[in-house]
Design a protein around this motif. Structure first.
Motif, PDB file in Angstrom:
ATOM      1  N   ALA A 171       0.834  -1.206   0.000  1.00  0.00           N
ATOM      2  CA  ALA A 171       0.000   0.000   0.000  1.00  0.00           C
ATOM      3  C   ALA A 171       0.867   1.253   0.000  1.00  0.00           C
ATOM      4  O   ALA A 171       0.621   2.209  -0.731  1.00  0.00           O
ATOM      5  CB  ALA A 171      -0.938  -0.004   1.203  1.00  0.00           C
ATOM      6  N   VAL A 206       1.473   4.219  -3.019  1.00  0.00           N
ATOM      7  CA  VAL A 206       1.431   5.683  -2.847  1.00  0.00           C
ATOM      8  C   VAL A 206       2.555   6.325  -3.655  1.00  0.00           C
ATOM      9  O   VAL A 206       2.330   7.262  -4.423  1.00  0.00           O
ATOM     10  CB  VAL A 206       1.561   6.054  -1.360  1.00  0.00           C
ATOM     11  CG1 VAL A 206       1.872   7.544  -1.190  1.00  0.00           C
ATOM     12  CG2 VAL A 206       0.290   5.687  -0.601  1.00  0.00           C
ATOM     13  N   GLU A 243       2.215   6.234  -7.367  1.00  0.00           N
ATOM     14  CA  GLU A 243       1.340   7.326  -7.817  1.00  0.00           C
ATOM     15  C   GLU A 243       2.050   8.671  -7.760  1.00  0.00           C
ATOM     16  O   GLU A 243       1.843   9.522  -8.615  1.00  0.00           O
ATOM     17  CB  GLU A 243       0.062   7.380  -6.966  1.00  0.00           C
ATOM     18  CG  GLU A 243      -0.948   6.301  -7.308  1.00  0.00           C
ATOM     19  CD  GLU A 243      -1.366   6.349  -8.767  1.00  0.00           C
ATOM     20  OE1 GLU A 243      -1.704   7.444  -9.265  1.00  0.00           O
ATOM     21  OE2 GLU A 243      -1.355   5.283  -9.408  1.00  0.00           O
ATOM     22  N   LYS A 250       3.110  13.485  -9.661  1.00  0.00           N
ATOM     23  CA  LYS A 250       3.851  14.667  -9.204  1.00  0.00           C
ATOM     24  C   LYS A 250       5.199  14.824  -9.923  1.00  0.00           C
ATOM     25  O   LYS A 250       5.557  15.895 -10.380  1.00  0.00           O
ATOM     26  CB  LYS A 250       4.135  14.572  -7.687  1.00  0.00           C
ATOM     27  CG  LYS A 250       2.906  14.397  -6.823  1.00  0.00           C
ATOM     28  CD  LYS A 250       2.257  15.734  -6.538  1.00  0.00           C
ATOM     29  CE  LYS A 250       1.131  15.659  -5.527  1.00  0.00           C
ATOM     30  NZ  LYS A 250       0.015  14.808  -5.913  1.00  0.00           N
ATOM     31  N   VAL A 287      10.322  17.008  -1.065  1.00  0.00           N
ATOM     32  CA  VAL A 287       9.569  15.948  -0.394  1.00  0.00           C
ATOM     33  C   VAL A 287      10.329  14.627  -0.492  1.00  0.00           C
ATOM     34  O   VAL A 287      10.428  13.875   0.487  1.00  0.00           O
ATOM     35  CB  VAL A 287       8.156  15.793  -0.992  1.00  0.00           C
ATOM     36  CG1 VAL A 287       7.406  14.633  -0.352  1.00  0.00           C
ATOM     37  CG2 VAL A 287       7.357  17.091  -0.837  1.00  0.00           C
ATOM     38  N   PRO A 334       2.842  14.750   2.804  1.00  0.00           N
ATOM     39  CA  PRO A 334       3.859  15.809   2.670  1.00  0.00           C
ATOM     40  C   PRO A 334       3.616  16.726   1.473  1.00  0.00           C
ATOM     41  O   PRO A 334       4.204  17.795   1.403  1.00  0.00           O
ATOM     42  CB  PRO A 334       5.171  15.022   2.514  1.00  0.00           C
ATOM     43  CG  PRO A 334       4.767  13.668   2.046  1.00  0.00           C
ATOM     44  CD  PRO A 334       3.424  13.403   2.660  1.00  0.00           C
ATOM     45  N   PHE A 335       2.733  16.308   0.538  1.00  0.00           N
ATOM     46  CA  PHE A 335       2.401  17.181  -0.590  1.00  0.00           C
ATOM     47  C   PHE A 335       1.244  18.120  -0.253  1.00  0.00           C
ATOM     48  O   PHE A 335       0.848  18.942  -1.072  1.00  0.00           O
ATOM     49  CB  PHE A 335       2.078  16.352  -1.842  1.00  0.00           C
ATOM     50  CG  PHE A 335       3.289  15.651  -2.410  1.00  0.00           C
ATOM     51  CD1 PHE A 335       3.553  14.330  -2.098  1.00  0.00           C
ATOM     52  CD2 PHE A 335       4.176  16.334  -3.234  1.00  0.00           C
ATOM     53  CE1 PHE A 335       4.685  13.693  -2.598  1.00  0.00           C
ATOM     54  CE2 PHE A 335       5.307  15.704  -3.749  1.00  0.00           C
ATOM     55  CZ  PHE A 335       5.565  14.383  -3.425  1.00  0.00           C
ATOM     56  N   GLN A 337      -2.106  17.678   0.268  1.00  0.00           N
ATOM     57  CA  GLN A 337      -3.325  17.561  -0.532  1.00  0.00           C
ATOM     58  C   GLN A 337      -4.276  16.566   0.109  1.00  0.00           C
ATOM     59  O   GLN A 337      -3.863  15.606   0.763  1.00  0.00           O
ATOM     60  CB  GLN A 337      -2.984  17.075  -1.951  1.00  0.00           C
ATOM     61  CG  GLN A 337      -2.236  18.113  -2.782  1.00  0.00           C
ATOM     62  CD  GLN A 337      -1.783  17.547  -4.109  1.00  0.00           C
ATOM     63  OE1 GLN A 337      -1.388  16.389  -4.202  1.00  0.00           O
ATOM     64  NE2 GLN A 337      -1.832  18.349  -5.151  1.00  0.00           N
ATOM     65  N   LEU A 347      -2.221   6.683   4.108  1.00  0.00           N
ATOM     66  CA  LEU A 347      -1.999   6.666   2.663  1.00  0.00           C
ATOM     67  C   LEU A 347      -2.495   7.957   2.036  1.00  0.00           C
ATOM     68  O   LEU A 347      -3.477   8.549   2.498  1.00  0.00           O
ATOM     69  CB  LEU A 347      -2.765   5.506   2.019  1.00  0.00           C
ATOM     70  CG  LEU A 347      -2.497   4.100   2.551  1.00  0.00           C
ATOM     71  CD1 LEU A 347      -3.427   3.099   1.885  1.00  0.00           C
ATOM     72  CD2 LEU A 347      -1.053   3.703   2.321  1.00  0.00           C
ATOM     73  N   PHE A 348      -1.831   8.410   0.983  1.00  0.00           N
ATOM     74  CA  PHE A 348      -2.323   9.520   0.180  1.00  0.00           C
ATOM     75  C   PHE A 348      -2.229   9.158  -1.289  1.00  0.00           C
ATOM     76  O   PHE A 348      -1.827   8.047  -1.630  1.00  0.00           O
ATOM     77  CB  PHE A 348      -1.590  10.822   0.513  1.00  0.00           C
ATOM     78  CG  PHE A 348      -0.094  10.771   0.341  1.00  0.00           C
ATOM     79  CD1 PHE A 348       0.727  10.336   1.386  1.00  0.00           C
ATOM     80  CD2 PHE A 348       0.515  11.187  -0.831  1.00  0.00           C
ATOM     81  CE1 PHE A 348       2.108  10.311   1.253  1.00  0.00           C
ATOM     82  CE2 PHE A 348       1.901  11.158  -0.974  1.00  0.00           C
ATOM     83  CZ  PHE A 348       2.700  10.715   0.062  1.00  0.00           C
ATOM     84  N   GLU A 349      -2.604  10.097  -2.175  1.00  0.00           N
ATOM     85  CA  GLU A 349      -2.813   9.840  -3.612  1.00  0.00           C
ATOM     86  C   GLU A 349      -4.083   9.008  -3.783  1.00  0.00           C
ATOM     87  O   GLU A 349      -4.130   7.811  -3.470  1.00  0.00           O
ATOM     88  CB  GLU A 349      -1.631   9.137  -4.281  1.00  0.00           C
ATOM     89  CG  GLU A 349      -0.424  10.013  -4.495  1.00  0.00           C
ATOM     90  CD  GLU A 349      -0.696  11.205  -5.431  1.00  0.00           C
ATOM     91  OE1 GLU A 349      -1.552  11.083  -6.328  1.00  0.00           O
ATOM     92  OE2 GLU A 349      -0.046  12.255  -5.237  1.00  0.00           O
TER      93      GLU A 349
END
Lengths: 215, 218
Positions: free
Chosen positions: A95, A99, A102, A107, A147, B50-51, B53, B64-66
């Protein structure tokens, strides 16, 4: 006869992304050269593999796939027992890796591929660089690398302790960018620089570059 | 313990995840993030993404992100319940779902999101719409939809004759796009139009669409 065929062009970043995976997994394959200068990728035969007319495409038996990141995920799961592990079997680790896969796609790549096009490819084609696009995307990439720097200060690779697709997907654009002024953005990020040095030294990646230099 | 989704009910990327959660029938809590006052760019939230959003998903101590990574996680974790979104029992179909998820991510999204941003979101933030950006992306989107029109004349949904995560991922931006003056890009393509009417009438979307407004009264 190899069951897997990769249709592509060794100069194309997306083709290199798939070739890196195929070499990491040590899969028998046939590389079918698509002559982009002759517009082969926009002609009917290739469009039957990818209706968007973009390289690469993959044939595995009667399965036809396109989109390099989808092809790579398919290979990584279907051939999980061969070569380098490019995904985690542990669902939590996978998982987190997803991330960062993606993040690369959403990005990093938009800025990196525009910069590669303006600074590395256009000059080869005798086209002039758009400095406004370069400035805008250098600023975007710098923020993304900030980042990455924090992430790679706490994790050896983007997804975790092991090299995975999350790292591999960056290789083709990194290769082009490091030959341009954009390298300076990486120089100011020590953890990112160490990560780039590590992943670009992988034997499978060197095989992709060797194939490229043969063409 | 239920999942926590940090986001807003009108945000495109949050609704991408909300749709998936409803398709799977999973319990969750939606925790609002005050983006209009910049909460998403402040340290407590930045430690989650950290972005800076939305959305962010918390499942116990996993953060989790995105949105597309979150939906993939939810679809995988709850693969035995609710709608089968990833065809995990059929490797060929699963591979085709991945292909059309990337098509949305790489080809569709890059054309449609600037249009939605310029026409709907930007003006709410006090920015004037850049018509040149809109026009350039309408042309790109038209070409992408031409390919969709051909594909959807062969299969009912994008990856095959089955609904999947690949179709779901299109929902939020297409919903907002259909409120713009350029909905004809969809409506003039009969198979794309039929696909959109089918997809947007799913119960999971009916549960979230009411909140999908920026209050602009258009």
């Amino acid at each position: 006869m190899a069951a897997i065929k990769v249709h592509g062009n060794p100069l194309s970043t997306a083709s290199m992304r798939v070739l890196a995976t195929v070499y990491e997994k040590e899969i028998d394959h046939e590389f079918v050269f698509v002559d982009m200068r002759a517009g082969e990728h926009k002609k009917e035969h290739f469009l039957s593999f990818n209706p968007f007319g973009q390289v690469p495409a993959l044939e595995d038996g009667d399965l036809k796939l396109f989109e390099s990141r989808a092809i790579n995920k398919y290979i990584a799961y279907e051939y999980a027992d061969k070569g380098t592990q490019l995904i985690y079997q542990d669902s939590r680790k996978m998982a987190i890796t997803s991330v960062w896969i993606e993040v690369e796609a959403q990005k990093y790549d938009p800025a990196a591929s525009k910069l590669g096009w303006e600074l590395a490819i256009k000059p080869l084609l005798g086209m002039s660089t758009d400095t406004a696009v370069v400035e805008e995307n250098e600023a975007k990439l710098a923020k993304v690398l900030d980042v990455y720097e924090s992430r790679l200060a706490q994790s050896k690779y983007l997804g975790g302790d092991c090299f995975t697709l999350a790292d591999l997907h960056h290789l083709p654009t990194l290769h082009y960018l490091f030959g341009t002024q954009v390298k300076k953005l990486f120089d100011s990020c020590p953890h990112v620089s160490a990560w780039v040095a590590d992943i670009t030294a992988r034997p499978a990646w060197l095989k992709v570059l060797a194939l490229q230099s043969q063409q | 313990m239920a999942l926590k989704l940090y986001g807003l009910p009108m945000s495109t990327c949050t609704t991408r995840v909300l749709a998936c959660l409803h398709e799977k029938g999973v319990d969750f809590e939606l925790v609002p993030v005050d983006v209009f006052s910049g909460e998403h760019k402040q340290p407590p939230f930045l430690s989650k993404n950290p972005f800076g959003q939305i959305p962010v998903l918390e499942d116990g101590d996993l953060t989790l992100f995105e949105s597309r990574a979150i939906t993939a996680y939810v679809a995988e974790k709850f693969k035995e319940t609710g709608t089968d979104l990833i065809k995990h029992n059929n490797p060929k179909e699963a591979a085709l779902v991945k292909v059309w998820m990337e098509v949305e991510s790489q080809n569709f999204n890059s054309a449609i999101s600037p249009i939605v941003f310029e026409h709907i979101v930007g003006p709410i933030m006090g920015k004037t719409a850049d018509q040149a950006v809109i026009d350039a992306n309408l042309e790109k989107l038209g070409k992408v939809l031409d390919v969709y029109e051909s594909k959807l004349s062969i299969t009912k949904y994008l990856a095959g004759d089955f609904y999947s995560l690949a179709d779901l991922h299109h929902f939020p931006y297409t919903h907002y796009f259909m409120t713009t003056p350029w909905a004809s890009l969809v409506n003039d393509r009969p198979h794309v139009k039929a696909w959109w009417e089918d997809v947007s009438s799913r119960p999971a979307f009916k549960k979230i669409v009411g909140a999908m407004t920026f209050g602009e009264g258009k």
